[in-house]
Design an enzyme around this catalytic site. Structure first.
Site, PDB file in Angstrom:
ATOM      1  N   CYS A  73       0.838  -1.199   0.000  1.00  0.00           N
ATOM      2  CA  CYS A  73       0.000   0.000   0.000  1.00  0.00           C
ATOM      3  C   CYS A  73       0.874   1.251   0.000  1.00  0.00           C
ATOM      4  O   CYS A  73       1.380   1.664   1.043  1.00  0.00           O
ATOM      5  CB  CYS A  73      -0.934   0.001   1.206  1.00  0.00           C
ATOM      6  SG  CYS A  73      -2.015   1.445   1.293  1.00  0.00           S
TER       7      CYS A  73
ATOM      8  N   CYS B  30      -0.515   4.067   2.136  1.00  0.00           N
ATOM      9  CA  CYS B  30      -0.318   3.854   3.570  1.00  0.00           C
ATOM     10  C   CYS B  30       1.113   4.152   3.997  1.00  0.00           C
ATOM     11  O   CYS B  30       1.346   4.791   5.036  1.00  0.00           O
ATOM     12  CB  CYS B  30      -0.640   2.406   3.938  1.00  0.00           C
ATOM     13  SG  CYS B  30      -2.252   1.822   3.403  1.00  0.00           S
ATOM     14  N   ASP B  31       2.083   3.677   3.229  1.00  0.00           N
ATOM     15  CA  ASP B  31       3.473   3.669   3.689  1.00  0.00           C
ATOM     16  C   ASP B  31       4.432   4.547   2.891  1.00  0.00           C
ATOM     17  O   ASP B  31       5.599   4.682   3.265  1.00  0.00           O
ATOM     18  CB  ASP B  31       4.001   2.229   3.666  1.00  0.00           C
ATOM     19  CG  ASP B  31       3.185   1.300   4.548  1.00  0.00           C
ATOM     20  OD1 ASP B  31       2.730   1.767   5.610  1.00  0.00           O
ATOM     21  OD2 ASP B  31       2.997   0.124   4.181  1.00  0.00           O
TER      22      ASP B  31
END
Length: 313
Positions: free
Chosen positions: A136, A139-140
Site C-alpha cells: 500500500c 499507507c506507507d
C-alpha cells in the site's frame, strides 16, 4: 452442535469489523464478532500508521487494532477468536457454522472479511514485511520521502502507485514482467513522462536483500532466454501492486459479487443482494483500501443493520 442466537453477527475484524461492533453494541444489538484467521486484519502487519485520525504521533498497526477491539469490548460486544467455516444465507435467520463445531443463527450479518494483497511468493516478502515491503503506497509511501523505491506491476494500480510515490521519493523503479504496460493509455503516458520513474521491462524479482531492512532487490531480465541477465538494484522500499483478493470464498454463490470477487453493495448503503446481509471494509472496496474508510463503512453497516432490524422486527 450448540446453537446460539444473535440479532447481529459480524464476520471478520479489522477497522470495519471492530467499528461495526462498537456501533452495533451501542445500539443494544448485542453483536457477536468472529475475528477470523487474522484477528485485526491487515493492519496487524503494519509497523506504523500515521494517517488514522486521533493519533497525531502515529500508532503501531497492532496497537490501533487493539484499541478498536477494546472499545468494542467496552460496550460488551461478544468478540470471539473464531472462524466462520460455513454460511447459509438462503433464509432468515441466517445459519453460520463456527469452527465446524457451533451454529450461530443471526437475524442480520455484517461481512467484514477484508481482502488479501497478492504477493510474488518470495520468502523475502515475509522476512521484510513492514521493514521495506508493503502492498500500500498510500499507507506507507510517506516513510520513503527522498529515497529510492520499487513498484511491482504493470497495470493501472501499479502505475498509480508509482506516480504517487514519485511525488515523495527520489527515484521509483517500476518492475514489469512483460515487455509492455497493461495500464490505460493515459496512465502509461503519465508514467513515461515522469522523470523520477524508470520502467524495467521483462524483469522479475528473484529476491530481496538487506541487513535488517530492505536495501535492494535481485532481478532477472529476459528469464529463460539467451538474453537472460541477473542484476541488483539498490532500493529502500519494495511495493507490491499486483492486485488484491477479496476474502469472499465463503459467500460465493450466495451473494452478488463483481468479476473480481468483491461484494456488490447497494450504494450509498452497505446492503448486499441478500436482505439483512451487509458488507463493510475492503471486502466491498476495490478502490480505497484505507483503514479510515473501512472504519467508516463499518459504522454505516451497523446503522444499516439496526435500521433493517427495526423495520423487520
Amino acid at each position: 452442535m450448540s446453537v446460539t442466537n444473535t440479532k447481529c453477527l459480524i464476520i471478520g475484524s479489522g477497522p470495519a469489523g471492530y467499528t461495526a461492533a462498537i456501533y452495533a453494541a451501542r445500539a443494544n444489538l448485542s453483536p457477536i464478532l468472529l475475528e477470523g484467521p487474522t484477528p485485526g486484519g491487515q493492519l496487524t502487519t503494519t509497523t506504523e500508521v500515521e494517517n488514522f485520525p486521533g493519533y497525531p504521533e502515529g500508532v503501531d498497526g497492532p496497537k490501533l487494532m487493539n484499541d478498536l477491539r477494546a472499545q468494542a469490548l467496552r460496550f460488551e460486544a461478544d468478540i470471539r477468536m473464531a472462524r466462520a467455516t460455513e454460511v447459509d444465507l438462503s433464509n432468515r435467520p441466517f445459519k453460520v457454522t463456527v469452527d465446524n463445531s457451533e451454529t450461530i443463527m443471526a437475524d442480520s450479518i455484517i461481512i467484514s472479511t477484508g481482502a488479501t494483497a497478492r504477493y510474488l511468493g518470495l520468502d523475502d516478502e515475509q522476512k521484510y514485511m513492514g521493514m521495506g515491503v508493503s502492498a500500500c503506497a498510500t499507507c506507507d509511501g510517506f516513510f520513503y520521502r527522498k529515497r529510492t523505491v520499487a513498484v511491482v506491476g504493470g497495470g493501472d494500480t501499479a502505475c498509480e502507485e508509482a506516480l504517487y510515490l514519485a511525488g515523495l521519493a527520489e527515484k521509483v523503479y517500476l518492475i514489469v514482467r512483460k515487455d509492455y504496460l497493461r495500464a490505460s493509455k493515459v496512465m502509461q503516458d503519465r508514467v513515461r513522462k515522469n522523470s523520477k520513474i524508470q520502467i524495467l521491462f521483462n524483469c522479475n524479482t528473484e529476491g530481496l536483500f538487506g541487513e535488517e531492512v530492505v536495501e535492494g532487490a535481485h532481478l532477472v531480465e529476459n528469464a529463460g532466454t539467451p538474453q537472460e541477465d541477473h542484476f541488483d538494484i539498490k532500493i529502500d522500499g519494495f511495493f507490491l501492486a499486483i492486485g488484491h483478493k477479496p476474502n469472499t470464498d465463503l459467500f460465493a454463490g450466495q451473494i452478488d459479487l463483481d468479476e473480481a470477487g468483491y461484494i456488490k453493495v447497494q450504494s450509498p448503503s452497505t446492503a448486499t443482494s441478500v436482505p439483512g446481509v451487509f458488507a463493510a471494509g475492503d471486502v466491498a472496496d476495490p478502490h480505497y483500501r484505507q483503514a479510515v474508510v473501512a472504519a467508516g463503512s463499518g459504522c454505516r453497516a451497523a446503522l444499516d443493520a439496526e435500521r433493517f432490524l427495526l423495520e423487520n422486527a
